[in-house]
Write a protein that holds these residues in place. Structure first.
Motif, PDB file in Angstrom:
ATOM      1  N   GLN A 172       0.630  -8.680   6.986  1.00 47.67           N
ATOM      2  CA  GLN A 172      -0.335  -7.935   6.175  1.00 47.67           C
ATOM      3  C   GLN A 172       0.073  -7.874   4.695  1.00 47.67           C
ATOM      4  O   GLN A 172      -0.750  -8.170   3.809  1.00 47.67           O
ATOM      5  CB  GLN A 172      -0.536  -6.527   6.751  1.00 47.67           C
ATOM      6  CG  GLN A 172      -1.644  -5.720   6.079  1.00 47.67           C
ATOM      7  CD  GLN A 172      -1.151  -4.932   4.876  1.00 47.67           C
ATOM      8  OE1 GLN A 172       0.029  -4.578   4.804  1.00 47.67           O
ATOM      9  NE2 GLN A 172      -2.027  -4.665   3.925  1.00 47.67           N
TER      10      GLN A 172
ATOM     11  N   SER B 155      -2.866 -10.245   2.878  1.00 53.87           N
ATOM     12  CA  SER B 155      -4.080  -9.477   2.615  1.00 53.87           C
ATOM     13  C   SER B 155      -4.672  -9.714   1.224  1.00 53.87           C
ATOM     14  O   SER B 155      -5.875  -9.571   1.031  1.00 53.87           O
ATOM     15  CB  SER B 155      -3.816  -7.982   2.824  1.00 53.87           C
ATOM     16  OG  SER B 155      -2.832  -7.515   1.917  1.00 53.87           O
TER      17      SER B 155
ATOM     18  N   ASP C 108       0.848  -1.189   0.000  1.00 51.45           N
ATOM     19  CA  ASP C 108       0.000   0.000   0.000  1.00 51.45           C
ATOM     20  C   ASP C 108       0.885   1.242   0.000  1.00 51.45           C
ATOM     21  O   ASP C 108       1.669   1.461   0.928  1.00 51.45           O
ATOM     22  CB  ASP C 108      -0.913   0.006   1.227  1.00 51.45           C
ATOM     23  CG  ASP C 108      -1.945  -1.108   1.182  1.00 51.45           C
ATOM     24  OD1 ASP C 108      -2.503  -1.346   0.103  1.00 51.45           O
ATOM     25  OD2 ASP C 108      -2.196  -1.748   2.229  1.00 51.45           O
TER      26      ASP C 108
ATOM     27  N   ASP D  29      -7.177  -6.018   6.401  1.00 54.33           N
ATOM     28  CA  ASP D  29      -6.005  -5.515   7.114  1.00 54.33           C
ATOM     29  C   ASP D  29      -6.256  -5.513   8.624  1.00 54.33           C
ATOM     30  O   ASP D  29      -5.395  -5.909   9.415  1.00 54.33           O
ATOM     31  CB  ASP D  29      -5.652  -4.106   6.642  1.00 54.33           C
ATOM     32  CG  ASP D  29      -5.058  -4.099   5.242  1.00 54.33           C
ATOM     33  OD1 ASP D  29      -4.713  -5.190   4.753  1.00 54.33           O
ATOM     34  OD2 ASP D  29      -4.945  -3.019   4.644  1.00 54.33           O
TER      35      ASP D  29
END
Length: 346
Positions: free
Chosen positions: A305, A309, A192, A326
């Protein structure tokens, strides 16, 4: 016996020296990257982890956050031959893989010649990969898994090493095609890319709006990266770390007896063995990037994560409630942290 023990000690010292040498080059590579890509240290570490593991990464972020700049910088710093594909709805598989053309020689004879597509490189940036049709997306499946493609019935090897760094815009979904689960599973990590903090954004403004910008320089070569990838697999992993990886992955499967109630209520499908393999590799990479000789439980929980994810799915009820994967993964990881602390106290 004494000679055997000596040889073992020498081999261990050689491995330590080799790991420390790679760690020093990685530190230099990170310094070189920051000359052109300011801040976002976690994003840089996760992307480097994917390259160290010989895997691919999916970068999720809004336009203008530097994803393209990061990939271009990595291509320079890691000494890789890079190409970029801008995915669009009308992109065809041949635009990625290449095609055969019929050529006529001077004597009038004709023969087919293969024109390689942009996938024949060492670092491929798949920009906005979800904008292409599923047919075109699937052209990368074989490339990402087997590091080769089949065109006109002939298997053709890709560059060595070969990595795909794909980007997605999480907001704009009109005219896009979500990646299927099988293709998502090919990405070692999902990264991310968030907004920078105020101090970092100030540094970005000062370093990119002047007459001259900072330039990155090559630190690795392709051959040196391949050697680092081989060395990573030699890094020892403690039994407790292996067990934690297994416990964490299995706890995220709704049909596993060890899964907590919250996972059973909210998760439709969980991570498979490839997720455990990815955790094993990325925990080693995180330790190496931080200058350590072996991974710890902290590395496993930190990589949970990015690794898990995109390998799990929420059921309809959980999505309707607004639950997030998450948050769920963080909750499961926290339970292992709490259990570990309680065990240490006892």
């Amino acid at each position: 016996m004494a000679e055997t023990e000596n040889d073992g000690a020498t081999g261990g010292e050689d491995l330590i020296a080799r790991i420390e040498a790679v760690e020093a080059k990685l530190a230099e590579a990170k310094r070189s990257i920051t000359r052109r890509f300011v801040g976002q240290e976690q994003v840089v570490d996760l992307t480097l982890s994917a390259l160290l593991c010989g895997g691919h990464a999916l970068l999720i972020g809004l336009p203008g956050l530097g994803k393209t700049r990061l990939v271009e910088t990595l291509s320079t710093v890691m000494g890789l031959d890079g190409n970029r594909i801008q995915f669009t709805p009308d992109l065809m598989p041949a635009d990625i893989l290449g095609s055969e053309v019929l050529e006529t020689a001077g004597d009038g004879s004709r023969a087919f010649r293969f024109l390689p597509g942009p996938v024949f490189c060492q670092l491929l940036m798949a920009d906005e990969i979800n904008r292409a049709s599923p047919r075109t997306q699937s052209a990368l499946l074989q490339a990402m898994q087997e590091k080769q493609v089949t065109v006109a019935g002939e298997d053709r090897d890709l560059g060595q090493p070969f990595h795909v760094l794909a980007t997605q815009n999480p907001i704009e979904q009109e005219g896009t095609y979500p990646l299927p689960e099988a293709q998502l599973d090919r990405f070692l990590v999902k990264i991310d890319v968030l907004y920078p903090d105020r101090d970092t954004e100030r540094d970005i403004l000062l370093s990119t709006t002047g007459v001259e910008e900072g330039a990155a320089h090559a630190v690795f070569s392709a051959a040196e990266l391949i050697e680092a990838q081989k060395l990573l697999r030699l890094m020892p992993v403690g039994e407790s770390v292996v067990e934690l990886i297994l416990d964490l992955v299995r706890a995220c499967r709704p049909d596993d007896p060890t899964a907590p109630e919250r996972v059973r209520e909210t998760v439709s499908w969980g991570p498979g063995p490839r997720a455990a393999q990815a955790l094993m590799m990325t925990t080693r990479a995180r330790a190496m990037l931080q200058g350590r000789l072996a991974p710890s439980a902290e590395d496993v929980l930190a990589m949970a994560q990015p690794v898990l994810s995109h390998r799990m799915g929420l059921n309809f009820a959980a999505r309707a409630r607004g639950d997030s994967l998450d948050g769920l993964i963080a909750e499961v990881a926290e339970s292992f942290t709490t259990a570990g602390a309680a065990g240490a106290a006892a």
